[in-house]
Write an enzyme that holds these catalytic residues in place. Structure first.
Site, mmCIF file in Angstrom:
data_model
loop_
_atom_site.group_PDB
_atom_site.id
_atom_site.type_symbol
_atom_site.label_atom_id
_atom_site.label_comp_id
_atom_site.label_asym_id
_atom_site.label_seq_id
_atom_site.Cartn_x
_atom_site.Cartn_y
_atom_site.Cartn_z
ATOM 1 C CG HIS A 1 -1.771 -1.156 1.423
ATOM 2 N ND1 HIS A 1 -2.940 -1.341 0.725
ATOM 3 C CD2 HIS A 1 -1.651 -2.238 2.246
ATOM 4 C CE1 HIS A 1 -3.514 -2.468 1.110
ATOM 5 N NE2 HIS A 1 -2.750 -3.035 2.035
ATOM 6 C CG ASP A 2 2.361 2.430 3.620
ATOM 7 O OD1 ASP A 2 1.177 2.822 3.459
ATOM 8 O OD2 ASP A 2 2.769 1.971 4.695
#
Length: 301
Positions: free
Chosen positions: A226-227
């Site tokens: 995600h990041d």
């Protein structure tokens, strides 16, 4: 030549491995000058020491500041229990004495329009910086946020962990780009990518250990970065599709706390609406590989 982005990374590193991946990715991006790291949510001192250790493995000197432990919403902190378990002698890692919120305010206000803030954890530090100095919001160049889910009713972890902070940030007028779950879940890291990451020196080997720890925690053989996807929206926007500008609303309380929606129109936010998953995954691994190899070459006798 000056980097295209001077960045402060605000992170809850140590739980989901994607924070460690995003930090390592930043070290491998020539477009980025990482001017500081701030930690948020739970044991932020431990998180800061983890960030400092990864920076050392990457051969980098970056100031790291521990930030707010408790969400403004009062919600209990979720703690996986494996944070820091793979590292020896973390207590020896030194961090800066200034707390994260003070650092954010000082650095951003002193450099108006020059600092990008990449927020990949709950938004408590950023909300506190907005409240601490009325100049802060107007001085941020751009805010890049991992959070939310805009095509489902699912409460996303970062927003749900501190809904009150999210409300402050989204009302601030800071220009921002938000990457939600419907975008990040189009990207996966699987066993094939681990071979490349693991070959990238000490940094790569530690990331593989972190990734496999996260896989064991969920009894899976893959994870969603995600990041790192959020970081890539900043440095390679051409790989993504974005909404028009609008506003983000977050449910504050009750069973729906953390649910988000995007409303086109007045507002300072846009969200990611599309991407090429395999290309994005390859770019993330490329940057991590560069960071690890560069550190290994620098450390060689």
């Amino acid at each position: 030549m000056r980097a295209a982005h001077r960045v402060i990374l605000d992170t809850d590193i140590g739980t989901d491995v994607d924070d460690a991946m995003a930090l390592s990715q930043l070290f491998g991006l020539a477009e980025v000058d990482l001017v500081g790291i701030t930690t948020v949510y739970g044991d932020t001192l431990l998180r800061a020491r983890l960030a400092r250790r990864l920076a050392r493995l990457a051969g980098r000197e970056v100031p790291v500041h521990a930030g707010r432990r408790d969400p403004l919403s009062g919600r209990e902190v979720w703690w996986a229990g494996h944070e820091g378990a793979l590292y020896e002698d973390l207590e020896r890692e030194s961090i800066e004495p200034t707390d994260a919120v003070a650092f954010l305010v000082e650095r951003v206000v002193a450099n108006p329009g020059e600092i990008d803030v990449v927020a990949i954890g709950p938004l408590t530090n950023v909300a506190e910086a907005i409240a601490a100095d009325p100049r802060f919001a107007g001085a941020v160049r751009h805010l890049w946020v991992m959070g939310g889910a805009f095509t489902t009713d699912e409460p996303e972890h970062n927003f749900r962990s501190d809904t009150h902070a999210a409300e402050v940030v989204f009302a601030s007028g800071i220009p921002m780009t938000v990457t939600g779950l419907e975008a990040t879940r189009q990207v996966e890291i699987r066993r094939d990518e681990l071979a490349r990451i693991g070959a990238a020196g000490e940094l790569g080997a530690m990331l593989v250990a972190e990734i496999e720890q996260w896989w064991r925690f969920w009894n899976e053989e893959w994870n969603v970065p995600h990041d790192p996807v959020t970081v890539l929206t900043m440095v390679e926007p051409g790989l993504f599709e974005f909404s028009p500008t609008g506003r983000i609303e977050v449910e504050l309380n009750g069973d729906d706390a953390g649910r988000s929606r995007f409303v086109t129109g007045d507002g300072s936010a846009c969200i990611v609406t599309g991407l090429d998953g395999p290309t994005v995954a390859a770019r993330v691994v490329d940057a991590i590989e560069r960071a690890g190899i560069a550190a290994a070459v620098e450390a060689a006798p």
